[in-house]
Each structure stands twice: as C-alpha cells, then as structure tokens.
Design an enzyme around this catalytic site. Structure first.
Site, short mmCIF file in Angstrom:
data_model
loop_
_atom_site.label_atom_id
_atom_site.label_comp_id
_atom_site.label_asym_id
_atom_site.label_seq_id
_atom_site.Cartn_x
_atom_site.Cartn_y
_atom_site.Cartn_z
N CYS A 136 0.84 -1.21 0.00
CA CYS A 136 0.00 0.00 0.00
C CYS A 136 0.87 1.26 0.00
CB CYS A 136 -0.93 -0.02 1.21
SG CYS A 136 -1.94 1.46 1.32
N CYS A 139 -0.37 4.15 2.14
CA CYS A 139 -0.20 3.95 3.59
C CYS A 139 1.27 4.16 3.99
CB CYS A 139 -0.59 2.54 4.02
SG CYS A 139 -2.06 1.90 3.23
N ASP A 140 2.20 3.67 3.17
CA ASP A 140 3.59 3.57 3.62
C ASP A 140 4.60 4.41 2.83
OD1 ASP A 140 2.71 1.72 5.50
OD2 ASP A 140 2.96 0.05 4.13
#
Ligand code: FAD
Ligand code: NAP
Length: 313
Positions: A136, A139-140
């Site tokens: 992701c 997200c990261d």
C-alpha cells in the site's frame, strides 16, 4: 450474553458495492444493516486520486468513500463497525457470527467483501513485511523520502503506485515480468515519461534482502525471466502490486466459486448458488474490478434481494 440483531437484509462489506446496496435497500424500506469489516470504505481508501468515478474528474479515494458512507447512512442504512467471522447458510434466517460477539440473523444477505492484495509468496518477502515490504503506497510511501524504491507488477495498481511514490522517492524502479503493461494507456504514458521512474522488463523478484538491526530492506535480487540472470537492485522499499484476490474466506466452502475463488453468480444477476444470498463487487467480478462496476452490482444485489424477499412473503 451475546446480542442478536435481526434484519431483512444484512450487507457484509463497506466498499462501493456494500454502500450502494445500502442506499438501494434503504430506499426499498428494508432497514438494512451493513457490517463494515476491517477496512471501512474498502480498497479505495488505500489510494489517492480517482479519475474515473462518474461526476468527479478528480476525487480522493478516501473522500469518495466517506461520502458513500454518509449517503448510505442518510438513506437509512444502519452501519456497524464489526467483522463477520462466520456465516451459516444452512437454515433461514441465515446466521452470521461476528468478532464483537453480536449474532446477526438475516432473511437475505448481500456479500460485498471485495478483494485483497496478493503477495509473491517468497519467505524473504514475508520476513520484511512491515519493514520495507508493503502492498500500500498511500499507507507507507511517506516512510521512503529520498530513498530508492522498487514496485512490482504491471497493472493499474502498480503504475499508480509507482507514480504516487515519486512524491517521496529519489528513484522508482518498476519491475515487471513482461515488457507490456496492462494498465490504462493514460497511466502508462505518465509512467513512461516520468523522469524519476525506470522500468525493468522481463524481471521477477528472486529475493528481498536486508539487515536485522535495525530491521529493514537493503535491496532485491531480480531474475531475468528469459536468461535467468540475477541482478542486484539496491532499494529501501519494495511495493508489491501484483493484483488482488477475492476475499472469499467466509463463503469459499459453501458457495460455488471459479476463476481463482470469485463467487459464481447467475448470468446477468447477483444471485449465488444459495437462494437469498447475493454477491456483488470484486468478490464476484474477475473481469472489470472497478469502483463503478462494483457500485452497479451493489445496486443490482439490493434490487434482487428486495424482489426475492417479496416473493417469500
Ligand atoms: P472493496 O472495496 O474491496 O471493499 C470490501 C469491503 O468488505 C471492505 O470494506 C472490507 O472491510 C469488507 N469486508 C471484508 N471481509 C469482511 C468481513 N469478514 N466482515 C465484514 N466486512 C468485510 N477502481 C476504480 O474504478 N478507479 C480507481 O481509480 C481505482 N483505484 C484503485 C487503486 C488501488 C490501490 C486499488 C487496490 C484498487 C483500485 N480500484 C479502482 C479498484 C476498486 O477499488 C475496486 O474495484 C472496488 O473498491 C471494489 O469494491 P467492493 O465494494 O467490491 O469491495
Ligand atoms: P491486475 O490488473 O490483475 O495486474 C496485476 C499485475 O501483476 C499484472 O501485470 C501481472 O502480470 C502482475 N503479476 C501477477 N502475479 C504476479 C507474480 N506472481 N509475479 C510478478 N508479477 C505478477 O491487478 P491490479 O493492477 O491490482 O488491478 C486490479 C483491478 O483494479 C483491475 O481491474 C484494475 O483495473 C483495477 N484498478 C483500477 C484503477 C484505475 O482505474 N485507475 C487503479 C487500480 C486498480 P501480467 O501482466 O504478466 O499478468
């Protein structure tokens, strides 16, 4: 004692399919309950720009899903933050157990559990998950400012993730096992023109390697798919974007599935092999897997559930 909730329609999942089913089932005065699962809003909450949702030339995925939730709620859907852990379709009403302990008894069920990211299945990938290996980018990606990153895959997700990661990375290498992408042409064009992105065709990840103290990725070994030659590619982040598999854990032993686990529905319908159980969205769609098609199937499922319930009375 565990609470029991009774409903005419239980919707399992809170992606575009689930929320659209909520809107339609509410307007049919069926007072549906929607259980959101571990990822409220579904897959679109893991992306940024969505450019193909009709009516919005640019919308952020998480914002779109907040709006869909609000729409379903405003129409009368009861939305519950819970996870369904098992389903019993052997008797009616159908019975669903949940992580919270609440038992849901439903006259009909709309399954909209969507899909989840696939992994390569390498032991080294598993060892570095959360320590440099991710599925992701939204997200990261932030953790890799100024670093070199590898993205694996050749579909829309891989291309979008590679483009998004250029916001942080000094360089992004897209590793793909063929020399042809299956992404939309507009995205491919952006990728190939991007000064920070390099493509490595005909290569697969052989191994992710890194350090133990502190734990983190240092690079990947990639193998040429034709010659077998191994090359070392130093990087700090590895984003796996090789597609999604249907989230069918609840029903894979009770409902008919095909094409790698997608729930089978009757032609031009969301009816599954069990009367009263309907399936919509990426859980059943091995072909299109888009937000708009999922929403369309959510609509179909609610209309079909309404008709089926009326027939039972
Ligand atoms: P999902 O969105 O997958 O949602 C599934 C829902 O089911 C989740 O809420 C989850 O919590 C819930 N759930 C699962 N198991 C349980 C359980 N046991 N109990 C309760 N709930 C459960 N499509 C586009 O059209 N345009 C795009 O720009 C686009 N960008 C994308 C970017 C990325 C990074 C990804 C991964 C996908 C993208 N897609 C895009 C595809 C799109 O997101 C999917 O087609 C769509 O979200 C599928 O909707 P769905 O409702 O079937 O399921
Ligand atoms: P996808 O379209 O199935 O593409 C997966 C890619 O990963 C393919 O290029 C595939 O290679 C590669 N791959 C699969 N298994 C692999 C393995 N074991 N090792 C190496 N490579 C592997 O998946 P996706 O990109 O996640 O997209 C899923 C769905 O969501 C699609 O329908 C897509 O259109 C949709 N989506 C839409 C948007 C958008 O509209 N902007 C954005 C994201 C996703 P091959 O090509 O060789 O098979």
């Amino acid at each position: 004692m565990a609470e029991t909730r009774k409903t005419k329609v239980l919707i399992i999942g809170s992606g575009p399919a689930g929320y659209t089913a909520g809107v339609y089932a509410s307007r049919a005065m069926l007072n549906p309950i929607l259980v959101q699962g571990l990822e409220p809003g579904g897959q679109l909450t893991t992306t940024t720009e969505v450019e193909n949702w009709p009516g919005d030339s640019h919308v952020q995925g998480p914002d779109l899903m907040v709006r869909m939730e609000a729409h379903a709620r405003a129409m009368g859907t009861e939305i519950i933050g819970d996870i369904i852990s098992s389903v019993d379709f052997s008797k009616r009403p159908f019975v669903c157990q949940s992580d919270s302990g609440t038992v849901y008894e439903a006259d009909s069920i709309i399954l909209a559990t969507g899909a989840r990211a696939k992994w390569l299945g390498l032991p080294s990938e598993e060892a570095f998950k959360g320590f440099g290996v991710s599925a992701c980018a939204t997200c990261d990606g932030f953790f890799y400012r100024g670093q070199e990153i590898v993205v694996v895959g050749g579909g829309n997700t891989a291309v979008e993730e590679a483009l998004f990661l250029t916001n942080f990375a000094s360089k992004v290498t897209l590793v793909h096992r063929r020399d042809e992408l299956r992404s939309e042409k507009i995205l491919e064009d952006r990728l190939l023109k991007h000064p920070k992105i390099e493509t490595l065709w005909f290569h697969e990840i052989e191994e992710v390697y890194g350090s133990d103290m502190p734990k983190g990725v240092e690079g990947v070994k990639v193998k040429h798919t034709k010659t077998g030659e191994i090359t070392d590619l130093p990087c700090k982040g590895v984003f796996i974007a090789i597609g999604h598999a249907p989230a069918n854990e609840l029903v894979k032993d009770t409902l008919e599935t095909h094409m790698g686990g997608y729930v089978v529905t009757k032609p031009d319908s969301t009816e599954t092999s069990i009367p009263g159980v309907f399936a919509a969205g990426d859980l059943t769609d091995h072909k299109y897997r888009q937000a708009v098609t999922s929403a369309g199937m959510g609509c179909m499922a609610a209309l079909e559930a309404e008709r089926w319930l009326a027939e039972q009375e």
